[in-house]
Design a protein around this motif. Structure first.
Motif, PDB file in Angstrom:
ATOM      1  N   PHE A 321      53.398 -25.822  -0.363  1.00 15.74           N
ATOM      2  CA  PHE A 321      52.733 -25.954  -1.539  1.00 15.74           C
ATOM      3  C   PHE A 321      53.440 -24.875  -2.452  1.00 15.74           C
ATOM      4  O   PHE A 321      54.167 -24.055  -1.965  1.00 15.74           O
ATOM      5  N   GLN A 322      53.481 -25.265  -3.735  1.00 11.18           N
ATOM      6  CA  GLN A 322      54.573 -24.500  -4.668  1.00 11.18           C
ATOM      7  C   GLN A 322      53.655 -23.121  -5.052  1.00 11.18           C
ATOM      8  O   GLN A 322      54.072 -22.221  -5.348  1.00 11.18           O
ATOM      9  N   ASP A 326      48.435 -25.263  -6.777  1.00 10.98           N
ATOM     10  CA  ASP A 326      48.937 -26.419  -6.003  1.00 10.98           C
ATOM     11  C   ASP A 326      48.283 -26.727  -4.519  1.00 10.98           C
ATOM     12  O   ASP A 326      47.781 -28.028  -4.303  1.00 10.98           O
ATOM     13  N   HIS A 327      48.092 -25.836  -3.975  1.00  8.45           N
ATOM     14  CA  HIS A 327      47.294 -25.910  -2.496  1.00  8.45           C
ATOM     15  C   HIS A 327      45.864 -26.427  -2.739  1.00  8.45           C
ATOM     16  O   HIS A 327      45.533 -27.186  -2.229  1.00  8.45           O
ATOM     17  N   ILE A 330      45.935 -30.225  -4.132  1.00  9.39           N
ATOM     18  CA  ILE A 330      46.264 -31.194  -3.196  1.00  9.39           C
ATOM     19  C   ILE A 330      45.022 -31.177  -1.757  1.00  9.39           C
ATOM     20  O   ILE A 330      44.942 -32.524  -1.692  1.00  9.39           O
TER      21      ILE A 330
ATOM     22  N   SER B  53      58.319 -31.606   0.396  1.00  7.59           N
ATOM     23  CA  SER B  53      57.008 -31.381   0.988  1.00  7.59           C
ATOM     24  C   SER B  53      56.208 -32.544   1.417  1.00  7.59           C
ATOM     25  O   SER B  53      56.006 -33.330   0.590  1.00  7.59           O
ATOM     26  N   ARG B  56      53.211 -33.119  -0.711  1.00 11.51           N
ATOM     27  CA  ARG B  56      53.690 -33.978  -2.139  1.00 11.51           C
ATOM     28  C   ARG B  56      54.068 -35.420  -2.184  1.00 11.51           C
ATOM     29  O   ARG B  56      53.557 -35.930  -3.110  1.00 11.51           O
ATOM     30  N   GLN B  59      50.430 -36.861  -1.716  1.00  6.62           N
ATOM     31  CA  GLN B  59      49.670 -36.816  -3.206  1.00  6.62           C
ATOM     32  C   GLN B  59      50.223 -37.920  -3.997  1.00  6.62           C
ATOM     33  O   GLN B  59      49.428 -38.580  -4.618  1.00  6.62           O
ATOM     34  N   TYR B  60      51.629 -37.944  -4.065  1.00  2.00           N
ATOM     35  CA  TYR B  60      52.158 -38.926  -4.793  1.00  2.00           C
ATOM     36  C   TYR B  60      51.627 -40.634  -4.370  1.00  2.00           C
ATOM     37  O   TYR B  60      51.438 -41.577  -5.107  1.00  2.00           O
ATOM     38  N   ASP B  64      48.576 -40.917  -7.116  1.00  2.00           N
ATOM     39  CA  ASP B  64      49.260 -41.525  -8.096  1.00  2.00           C
ATOM     40  C   ASP B  64      49.472 -43.035  -7.865  1.00  2.00           C
ATOM     41  O   ASP B  64      49.257 -43.579  -8.979  1.00  2.00           O
TER      42      ASP B  64
END
Lengths: 368, 73
Positions: A321-322, A326-327, A330, B53, B56, B59-60, B64
């Protein structure tokens, strides 16, 4: 062939489960921003909704006595599909372990040791968890009651010390949130503290006696859920609506303890308790991950994979996570959705297929 | 960088000789695969190369592309 030789008793599963759920006490903050003063209800509703699924984990462990999740998947779904499903579980274990290692890093960097390099904290913590996992499930089970009793003591004592500052009107109004918010809160709590107990499918096979497994499993779950419940009540009664703006509501409420200006700055108690419990939870996750991976590869021992896996988990934790925002974002969406089939679909489905095919009755002799 | 090399050299020295001595080739091969992944990730982190990640990506895909997400407000 099973890669772990250690055995644990049914009563030890109670403390293992209680400690595991208590290790998620700080993670109720993921829900607090969504369900606000109704978080306590969501904790109880999450428990009630997840209980039948946890019962299916126990039923699976009883039916396939002495076998772990990877072996069960191989037997029920066949070698190819079983391995694909086990890889999905391993991905989940790996990701969730990295999130928990990240949690401890964020806890230390934000509250306890802000000047220490983040990656150093992660590496040290992962190494300690790896060491604990290398000692096997027996060693973790033998100390589990100490962790649980320590956490209960801290939760109860901080509740008592804060009781004069509590305002129970902070729980009002009830039932004002839209249903979707409550549903999301229940989903988060059902997935994070309770649904994650599916790691016990890698542990329950080591029970020496499955006789009172249901009773002890639910006993442990109840102790863990009550701990979350008391913490939620304490935070809401002390902080009210403001609990949603703090990075950690538990830390903030404990900081308000002031008994005659002598007993102050008690937040170190939360720091100690959480370090111990997240360590315990991560060690169980690490043990489940490394045994599952070794079982998938068909190894005789899981020990060779421990240190390199710790290295992977540290880098995952540092980069997954950034930011804490973000953590949270998500985890509250994709994080709980991708893991839903593993928690709510596959265990009952596996049980159903096993019943229809009368497994493991016919294959037990030659099954792996 | 030096720390990374030292740590991974230490991991190799602790684990590999025992496996080779006991001729546990399957365990040794599994160790090498996981070790290589861990070292590559560590090297990328130290050199500042962005590590994709998995969350990520999920998540996409989930939020999305498939539109499976909870309302934010």
């Amino acid at each position: 062939m099973n890669i772990e030789k250690g055995k644990i008793s049914s009563s030890q599963i109670l403390f293992l489960l209680a400690g595991f759920v208590q290790g998620s006490v700080l993670l109720i903050d993921f829900t607090v921003g969504i369900t606000q003063q109704q978080t306590w209800m969501v904790i109880l509703a999450g428990l009630v909704i997840t209980a039948p699924f946890i019962l299916s984990y126990v039923a699976l462990a009883k039916r396939f006595n002495g076998m772990n999740l990877v072996q069960i998947n191989d037997m029920v779904y066949g070698r190819f599909l079983g391995k694909v499903l086990s890889a999905y579980y391993i991905f989940f274990l790996s990701m969730t372990l990295s999130f928990n290692i990240l949690d401890i890093g964020e806890l230390y960097v934000n509250f306890l040791m802000p000047d220490t390099p983040f990656i150093f904290l992660l590496a040290v913590f992962a190494t300690v968890c790896a060491y604990a996992a290398s000692k096997g499930i027996e060693a973790l089970a033998r100390v589990s009651h100490l962790f649980v009793v320590t956490e209960i003591f801290i939760i109860v004592s901080t509740f008592i010390l804060l009781i004069d500052q509590m305002d129970f009107s902070n729980f009002l109004p009830l039932f004002e949130l839209p249903f979707i918010k409550i549903f999301q809160g229940i989903h988060i709590l059902s997935a994070i503290p309770y649904g994650e107990t599916l790691v016990f499918l890698m542990i329950m096979g080591r029970l020496n006696n499955t006789g009172r497994m249901v009773k002890y499993t639910f006993g442990g779950l109840l102790i863990g859920a009550m701990s979350l419940f008391i913490v939620s009540i304490r935070n809401t009664a002390i902080l009210g609506k403001t609990q949603t703006i703090w990075t950690s509501a538990s830390f903030q409420s404990i900081r308000l303890i002031d008994i005659g200006t002598v007993l102050t700055r008690m937040d170190f108690l939360i720091g100690v308790a959480q370090t111990v419990l997240i360590f315990f939870k991560c060690s169980l996750f690490f043990y489940a991950l490394v045994t599952a991976l070794s079982q998938l590869f068909g190894l005789k021992s899981y020990l060779p994979l421990i240190l390199p896996l710790a290295g992977i988990e540290v880098i995952l934790a540092a980069t997954v996570f950034q930011s804490p925002v973000d953590h949270a974002m998500i985890t509250q969406n994709a994080g709980i959705i991708y893991s839903a089939p593993l928690m709510y679909v596959f265990p009952p489905l596996t049980l159903l297929i096993a019943k229809i095919r009368n497994l493991p009755g016919q294959e037990r002799g030659g099954g792996r | 960088m030096i720390f990374l090399l030292l740590i991974y050299a230490l991991i190799f020295v602790i684990t590999a000789p025992g496996l080779i001595k006991r001729k546990e080739w399957r365990e040794f091969a599994a160790f090498l695969v996981v070790y290589a992944i861990a070292f590559a990730l560590g090297l990328m982190y130290v050199l500042g190369i962005p590590i994709p990640s998995p969350m990520r990506g999920l998540q996409y895909l989930i939020s999305d592309k498939l539109g499976l997400k909870y309302p934010q407000k």
